[in-house]
Design an enzyme around this catalytic site. Structure first.
Site, PDB file in Angstrom:
ATOM      1  N   LYS A 158      37.112 -13.950  24.419  1.00 54.53           N
ATOM      2  CA  LYS A 158      36.914 -13.634  23.006  1.00 54.53           C
ATOM      3  C   LYS A 158      35.484 -14.021  22.638  1.00 54.53           C
ATOM      4  O   LYS A 158      35.031 -15.116  22.938  1.00 54.53           O
ATOM      5  CB  LYS A 158      37.925 -14.409  22.150  1.00 54.53           C
ATOM      6  CG  LYS A 158      37.976 -13.976  20.677  1.00 54.53           C
ATOM      7  CD  LYS A 158      37.160 -14.916  19.803  1.00 54.53           C
ATOM      8  CE  LYS A 158      37.338 -14.638  18.318  1.00 54.53           C
ATOM      9  NZ  LYS A 158      38.456 -15.340  17.718  1.00 54.53           N
ATOM     10  N   HIS A 213      39.932  -8.221  13.342  1.00 59.39           N
ATOM     11  CA  HIS A 213      39.630  -8.259  11.901  1.00 59.39           C
ATOM     12  C   HIS A 213      39.262  -6.881  11.347  1.00 59.39           C
ATOM     13  O   HIS A 213      39.822  -6.445  10.365  1.00 59.39           O
ATOM     14  CB  HIS A 213      38.554  -9.289  11.544  1.00 59.39           C
ATOM     15  CG  HIS A 213      38.800 -10.631  12.132  1.00 59.39           C
ATOM     16  ND1 HIS A 213      39.983 -11.327  11.936  1.00 59.39           N
ATOM     17  CD2 HIS A 213      38.044 -11.418  12.952  1.00 59.39           C
ATOM     18  CE1 HIS A 213      39.943 -12.472  12.584  1.00 59.39           C
ATOM     19  NE2 HIS A 213      38.787 -12.550  13.224  1.00 59.39           N
ATOM     20  N   ASP A 265      45.973 -13.965  13.016  1.00 58.24           N
ATOM     21  CA  ASP A 265      44.956 -15.014  12.873  1.00 58.24           C
ATOM     22  C   ASP A 265      45.594 -16.296  12.346  1.00 58.24           C
ATOM     23  O   ASP A 265      45.010 -17.017  11.545  1.00 58.24           O
ATOM     24  CB  ASP A 265      43.821 -14.558  11.961  1.00 58.24           C
ATOM     25  CG  ASP A 265      42.518 -15.316  12.213  1.00 58.24           C
ATOM     26  OD1 ASP A 265      42.424 -16.014  13.240  1.00 58.24           O
ATOM     27  OD2 ASP A 265      41.592 -15.189  11.392  1.00 58.24           O
TER      28      ASP A 265
END
Length: 367
Positions: free
Chosen positions: A174, A235, A307
């Site tokens: 990530k 996102h 998240d």
């Protein structure tokens, strides 16, 4: 039974399980002789859900200055607690995208060996990011000399960090392609890595057999990350039509955490988040939700990512209602956390459905 593979509802289901796997699914079938029976009455059963963006080793109270007192050992202990909460909330698979000191690797290993309860985990270890960017620690002055472990500037340093993450047990890489809401002094819309750096990360990770997830709010950062070949964008707050079309052509999964801005505006300051973080979330919220609606209308490949830690662990499923409010059908919302999630994780045939050959990861709900 809700069957996300066919999109149908099966009445009076009988699911036969042997060991960890499902061997048969029928409607109104006969119970085999000498079988142990679990009768769930009027409940509805679904495949265990998957959350592709969690932070099990963090809590909502960790994103302000109090988080500076958090050790890697603290994170590992929190991971044990939050893994159980996530499992009991119906999430039998999760992807952890960021932890200090590979604390999430330890949690994953403990779950895999049966020492603690929790979802089947894929983990990233330390997040890669640029100096002063969203994945760095920007809360202390220069004399402390503090930066996060995954900070790497330039293509070769980024490649080395990917190799380190792999060495210490990460499954997925990530990196932060743009600024974010919860980091001090960054702008969510601003790109933070060059295309060359992103390409180096993706090439090194894919060479090592690791998928890549890119934290990206801003339009340019999203485009750069998709062009670099990432497997998912996390996102997706300011994606535009060009980004949606490019994601479609490249097969990029879009992980949308639509409940986060709602929670942050309501509870962020109470949880000790920085005032600037709450303000960034407030400024971005309307645009972000409009963008998510646009992505849903465009039939983008959306995968469920909460998240969690930006809101309390165990509340992951609250996001389904937001997905539906934004125009997603209930079935597509379920598929984002089952069949689509399994495809993104490389677990098709193992998770995401109640069908012969799959793991017997089953949840039951009322109604």
């Amino acid at each position: 039974l809700i069957d996300p593979l066919s999109g149908s509802v099966v009445s009076n289901p009988l699911v036969e399980i042997q060991g960890e796997r499902i061997i048969a699914v029928t409607s109104g079938g006969e119970v085999p002789d000498n079988a142990e029976v679990i009768n769930l009455g009027s409940a509805t059963i679904l495949p265990g859900l998957a959350d592709l963006h969690t932070h099990l080793t963090w809590n909502p109270s960790d994103f302000g200055y109090q988080g500076l007192g958090l050790s890697t050992t603290d994170e590992a202990v929190r991971g044990v607690v939050n893994a159980r909460k996530t499992l009991l909330a119906g999430f039998t698979v999760a992807r952890n995208l960021g932890a200090s000191g590979y604390a999430d690797v330890a949690v994953r290993n403990a779950i895999a060996e049966g020492s603690i309860p929790g979802p089947r985990l894929q983990v990233s270890g330390q997040m890669l990011g640029s100096t002063g960017g969203h994945c760095d620690n920007n809360k202390l002055p220069v004399e402390y000399g503090v930066s996060n472990g995954g900070v790497a500037d330039g293509p070769w340093a980024a490649r080395q960090q990917v190799r380190e993450n792999r060495k210490y047990g990460a499954d997925v890489i990530k990196f932060c392609a743009t600024g974010g809401t919860l980091s001090k002094g960054t702008n969510p819309g601003v790109r933070q890595y060059t295309l060359e750096e992103m390409q180096a990360i993706v090439d090194e990770a894919h060479t090592l057999g690791m998928p890549v997830a890119a934290h990206a709010h801003g339009t340019e950062g999203i485009l750069f990350a998709i062009r670099a070949g990432v497997d998912s964008i996390e996102h997706v707050s300011l994606i535009d039509d060009e980004g949606l079309e490019l994601a479609r052509r490249k097969g990029t999964f879009l992980s949308i955490n639509a409940y986060t801005p709602i929670y942050m505006m309501a509870k962020g300051e109470d949880m000790g988040m920085l005032p600037e973080s709450v303000e960034k979330a407030r400024r971005l919220s309307d645009t972000r939700l409009q963008t998510y609606r646009m992505a849903i209308e465009a039939a983008a490949t959306i995968v469920f990512g909460s998240d969690s830690a930006t809101y309390p662990h165990g509340d992951n499923a609250r996001q389904f209602a937001v997905y539906v409010d934004l125009g997603m059908s209930p079935l597509h919302a379920i598929q984002s956390a089952t069949t689509v999630a399994a495809e993104s994780l490389g677990l098709v045939g193992d998770t995401g459905a109640i069908a012969p050959g799959y793991f017997a990861d089953i949840i039951a709900v009322e109604g």
